[in-house]
Design a protein around this motif. Structure first.
Motif, PDB file in Angstrom:
ATOM      1  N   ASP A   1      -1.791  -3.530  -1.876  1.00 16.91           N
ATOM      2  CA  ASP A   1      -1.941  -3.903  -0.465  1.00 16.91           C
ATOM      3  C   ASP A   1      -1.642  -5.382  -0.250  1.00 16.91           C
ATOM      4  OD1 ASP A   1      -2.697  -1.344   0.348  1.00 16.91           O
ATOM      5  OD2 ASP A   1      -4.767  -1.699  -0.294  1.00 16.91           O
TER       6      ASP A   1
ATOM      7  N   SER B   1      -2.675   1.829  -9.207  1.00 15.08           N
ATOM      8  CA  SER B   1      -3.173   3.180  -8.873  1.00 15.08           C
ATOM      9  C   SER B   1      -2.197   4.249  -9.359  1.00 15.08           C
ATOM     10  CB  SER B   1      -3.421   3.314  -7.360  1.00 15.08           C
ATOM     11  OG  SER B   1      -4.348   2.350  -6.910  1.00 15.08           O
TER      12      SER B   1
ATOM     13  N   LYS C   1       1.387   3.130  -6.490  1.00 18.64           N
ATOM     14  CA  LYS C   1       1.346   2.385  -5.238  1.00 18.64           C
ATOM     15  C   LYS C   1       1.776   0.929  -5.435  1.00 18.64           C
ATOM     16  CE  LYS C   1      -2.206   5.004  -2.777  1.00 18.64           C
ATOM     17  NZ  LYS C   1      -3.498   4.897  -2.052  1.00 18.64           N
TER      18      LYS C   1
ATOM     19  N   GLY D   1       0.794  -1.220   0.000  1.00 21.15           N
ATOM     20  CA  GLY D   1       0.000   0.000   0.000  1.00 21.15           C
ATOM     21  C   GLY D   1       0.822   1.264   0.000  1.00 21.15           C
TER      22      GLY D   1
END
Length: 268
Positions: free
Chosen positions: A268, A242, A265, A140
Motif C-alpha cells: 500500500d 502478501s 500484492k 495495494g
C-alpha cells in the motif's frame, strides 16, 4: 532469436495452430480445472480495470468483460491478437512484450492466466516480467498467475518421447476446405534441466473427408518450468508482499506436480 520470433514460430499468422487455439482451450477446460470462474471472480472483486498479460485470443478477457468489468489485454503474438480484435473489436488490445512494456497507467489487478508466464523461457526475463507488472499495479494492487508445478520425472534430458493425439476437431471458421477435420498431435518433448526449459513439437494436420492429410503444420512450443521456492523468491525480489500459493483454483494447499496458483500484492 527474439521473443517475438519465438512466439511467431509457434503461432504463425494464418496457421492452423493459432486458428485452433480456442478449440484446444475449450477441451482443456472440460478435461481439467476451469480457470475462467477464478479469474472472473477476482476481477469482479477488484472492481477493475484489469490488465491481462498474455491475453492470446481474448477468451478469458471476454469472460471478464461479460461480467461487467473493464479489462485490457496485452500479447506478443500478432496472430493471436488478430483473433482477439476480430472477435472482440470493442475491447482494448496491445501488442507488446510482457517483460518490457509501459502503458503509462496502473491497475488494481493484473492477471497472467493459463500458464502464460511460462512462455517466458529465460529466468531473468521472468523476473523482468514481474517487475513490469509491479510497476503497473496500483498501491495495494494484486498480481495473480498460474503455472504448472513440474513433475520432475519428465524434466530429465531425455524429455518425454510419448506421442499424444487429441480428439479430432472441426476446422476453425474460415480455415481449410469444406468438411475438413483438424488433427492435432503432441509429438516428442525435450527438456534442459540446466535452464529449466522444455521444447514441445506439435503437429497440426487438415484432413479431408476421406481422412487424407491435405495440409500439415509443425510448430515448436518453448516453455520454462519454475520451482515454488524460485517463484516466491522472484516475487520477493521484485517487491511483492502478501504472497500466497495454492495448488488449484479452489484455494487448496500447495501440492507436488499439480498447479501453482500465485497471488501477490504491491505494498500500500
Amino acid at each position: 532469436m527474439s521473443g517475438s520470433s519465438k512466439v511467431d514460430s509457434f503461432y504463425p499468422k494464418g496457421g492452423l495452430n493459432a486458428a485452433s487455439y480456442d478449440l484446444r482451450a475449450e477441451l482443456d477446460r472440460k478435461l481439467f480445472e476451469d480457470p475462467i470462474p477464478f479469474y472472473r471472480n477476482l476481477a469482479v472483486k477488484s472492481g477493475g480495470p484489469v490488465l491481462e498479460l498474455g491475453c492470446g485470443t481474448g477468451r478469458i478477457a471476454a469472460a471478464i468483460r461479460d461480467a461487467g468489468v473493464r479489462i485490457e489485454g496485452l500479447d506478443l503474438s500478432e496472430a493471436m491478437l488478430d483473433q482477439a480484435r476480430a472477435k472482440y473489436p470493442k475491447m482494448v488490445w496491445y501488442k507488446g512484450d510482457m517483460c518490457d512494456f509501459d502503458l503509462g497507467r496502473q491497475f488494481p489487478l493484473i492477471i497472467i492466466p493459463f500458464r502464460g508466464f511460462q512462455e517466458i523461457t529465460d529466468g531473468n526475463d521472468q523476473r523482468r516480467c514481474l517487475a513490469a507488472a509491479f510497476t503497473h499495479l496500483e498501491p495495494g494492487g494484486m498480481l495473480v498467475l498460474d503455472l504448472i508445478d513440474p513433475d520432475l520425472r519428465y524434466c530429465l534430458p531425455e524429455g518425454d518421447p510419448e506421442i499424444v493425439e487429441l480428439p479430432l476437431f472441426p476446422m476453425p471458421d474460415g480455415i481449410g476446405e469444406p468438411q475438413s477435420r483438424l488433427r492435432i498431435t503432441a509429438m516428442e518433448r525435450t527438456s534442459d534441466p540446466l535452464t529449466q526449459r522444455f521444447d514441445e513439437h506439435w503437429r497440426f494436420e487438415e484432413l479431408n473427408p476421406a481422412g487424407l492429410v491435405i495440409r500439415c503444420e509443425d510448430c515448436w512450443h518453448h516453455m520454462r518450468w519454475v520451482y515454488r521456492s524460485e517463484m516466491r523468491l522472484m516475487f520477493e525480489v521484485c517487491g511483492f508482499v502478501s504472497i500466497s500459493e495454492f495448488s488449484d483454483f479452489a484455494g487448496n494447499s500447495p501440492k507436488y506436480a499439480a498447479n501453482q496458483v500465485w497471488m501477490a500484492k504491491r505494498p500500500d
